[in-house]
Design an enzyme around this catalytic site. Structure first.
Site, PDB file in Angstrom:
ATOM      1  N   CYS A 208       0.827  -1.212   0.000  1.00  0.00           N
ATOM      2  CA  CYS A 208       0.000   0.000   0.000  1.00  0.00           C
ATOM      3  C   CYS A 208       0.870   1.274   0.000  1.00  0.00           C
ATOM      4  O   CYS A 208       1.589   1.521  -0.951  1.00  0.00           O
ATOM      5  CB  CYS A 208      -0.986  -0.025   1.163  1.00  0.00           C
TER       6      CYS A 208
ATOM      7  N   LYS B  37     -11.932   8.358  -1.005  1.00  0.00           N
ATOM      8  CA  LYS B  37     -11.135   7.219  -0.556  1.00  0.00           C
ATOM      9  C   LYS B  37     -11.553   5.952  -1.290  1.00  0.00           C
ATOM     10  O   LYS B  37     -12.739   5.673  -1.452  1.00  0.00           O
ATOM     11  CB  LYS B  37     -11.302   7.016   0.951  1.00  0.00           C
TER      12      LYS B  37
ATOM     13  N   SER C 206      -7.652   0.054   0.447  1.00  0.00           N
ATOM     14  CA  SER C 206      -8.009   1.082   1.424  1.00  0.00           C
ATOM     15  C   SER C 206      -6.970   2.191   1.342  1.00  0.00           C
ATOM     16  O   SER C 206      -5.947   2.141   2.008  1.00  0.00           O
ATOM     17  CB  SER C 206      -8.052   0.482   2.833  1.00  0.00           C
TER      18      SER C 206
ATOM     19  N   HIS D  33      -4.309  -4.533   0.108  1.00  0.00           N
ATOM     20  CA  HIS D  33      -4.118  -5.119   1.440  1.00  0.00           C
ATOM     21  C   HIS D  33      -4.641  -6.550   1.460  1.00  0.00           C
ATOM     22  O   HIS D  33      -5.617  -6.860   2.149  1.00  0.00           O
ATOM     23  CB  HIS D  33      -4.858  -4.298   2.494  1.00  0.00           C
TER      24      HIS D  33
ATOM     25  N   GLU E  13      -3.512  -8.883   2.988  1.00  0.00           N
ATOM     26  CA  GLU E  13      -3.314  -9.460   4.328  1.00  0.00           C
ATOM     27  C   GLU E  13      -4.467  -9.147   5.283  1.00  0.00           C
ATOM     28  O   GLU E  13      -4.538  -9.714   6.378  1.00  0.00           O
ATOM     29  CB  GLU E  13      -1.996  -8.956   4.931  1.00  0.00           C
TER      30      GLU E  13
ATOM     31  N   ARG F  96     -14.531   3.339  12.369  1.00  0.00           N
ATOM     32  CA  ARG F  96     -13.615   4.349  12.929  1.00  0.00           C
ATOM     33  C   ARG F  96     -13.836   5.699  12.263  1.00  0.00           C
ATOM     34  O   ARG F  96     -13.910   6.740  12.927  1.00  0.00           O
ATOM     35  CB  ARG F  96     -12.168   3.895  12.723  1.00  0.00           C
TER      36      ARG F  96
END
Length: 305
Positions: free
Chosen positions: A142, A163, A192, A235, A237, A249
């Site tokens: 990333c 985003k 992300s 991502h 992972e 969040r």
């Protein structure tokens, strides 16, 4: 074969419950084998979560892996206790005299800043330069991928209007790449990020090859010809609930984020999201470990050039 991680690391119990073969320092000293030495530069704020995610993937391999962690000396983590860092982490100063079979550089929540404005940019540049002579293959994730492309090849990142958050369908641009061996024709990857790199900028650099991309998410995997540097913008992972936790969040922070795309069933945040990228993630890291680390690194680690 197991992944060897430090005694007492929180990931040990979690991975054991998932039937991931984990070996602690105590058990490993009885093994007469040369494990792959993988170094993790963890720039993520929730370091324990990232340790566990990457240990899970590296441990799902027939190779024995010895995992070590470093953090930046020039930045003080606010989301991970100093006790945890003191017990399980080193700094670059502690390891720069050594050589490693592989290095993973994670993402970081600093992508809206210019690279040079990041508190630990100079330290990161020193590590990336060191990796050219002390590491067989480096895997950038990333923002870490964007930072690596910028440092090594001058490729800029660009802000996105909104985003990029969700799970996106990807395909191979170069189907003969052994990094993608065993992949389906289409595979899903969590993304992300607030910034991106442009295909046309990468294509101008003859040393780089775009391996995989997405119509919706853009360039995904870029490698050098020999795989010494691998840049992954997504991502893979991530756990099943990582994007959900990021979404909640941001909601709590009053950012009013969009619902992550292709993630919640029926786009309903009340429903549990399925993880539909685990097999891809497992193959990606297994292929990296096998073909770009194990098959390439010398048996005498000091011979790494």
């Amino acid at each position: 074969m197991p992944i060897k991680i430090p005694n007492g690391l929180p990931a040990v119990d979690i991975l054991a419950e998932e039937n991931i073969f984990v070996m602690t320092d105590t058990r490993a000293i009885t093994q007469d084998i040369r494990p792959l030495k993988i170094l993790l530069l963890n720039l993520m704020p929730k370091k324990i979560e990232t340790e566990t995610q990457l240990s899970r993937l590296l441990g799902n391999s027939p190779l024995q892996v010895e995992f070590e962690f470093i953090h930046t000396k020039s930045h003080t983590s606010k989301n991970t206790s100093q006790e945890h860092l003191f017990e399980f982490y080193k700094t670059f100063e502690d390891v720069k005299h050594r050589k490693f079979d592989g290095l993973i550089i994670t993402g970081a929540p600093v992508e809206k800043m210019e690279f040079e404005e990041v508190e630990y940019w100079d330290e990161l540049c020193e590590i990336m330069e060191w990796s050219k002579t002390h590491v067989t293959s480096t895997f950038h994730i990333c923002w870490g991928a964007q930072a690596g492309l910028y440092y090594h090849y001058g490729i800029k990142k660009y802000p996105l209007k909104e985003k990029l958050s969700g799970v996106y369908k990807h395909t191979a641009d170069y189907k003969r790449s052994i990094l993608l061996r065993g992949f389906d024709d289409e595979f899903w990857v969590p993304q992300s990020r607030n910034t991106t790199v442009k295909r046309e900028d990468i294509e101008k650099v003859p040393e780089l090859k775009i391996i995989a991309s997405s119509e919706d998410a853009g360039v995904y995997i870029v490698t050098t010809e020999n795989g010494k540097q691998i840049f992954v913008t997504g991502h893979s992972e991530y756990d099943a609930e990582t994007l959900k936790n990021e979404y909640l969040r941001d909601l709590a922070a009053g950012i009013n984020p969009n619902i992550p795309e292709n993630y919640f069933p029926d786009d309903d945040p009340e429903k549990e999201p399925p993880a539909k990228w685990r097999s891809h993630a497992t193959l990606l890291y297994a292929n990296w470990l096998n073909y770009f680390v194990y098959q390439t690194t010398p048996y005498d680690i000091e011979e790494i050039e």
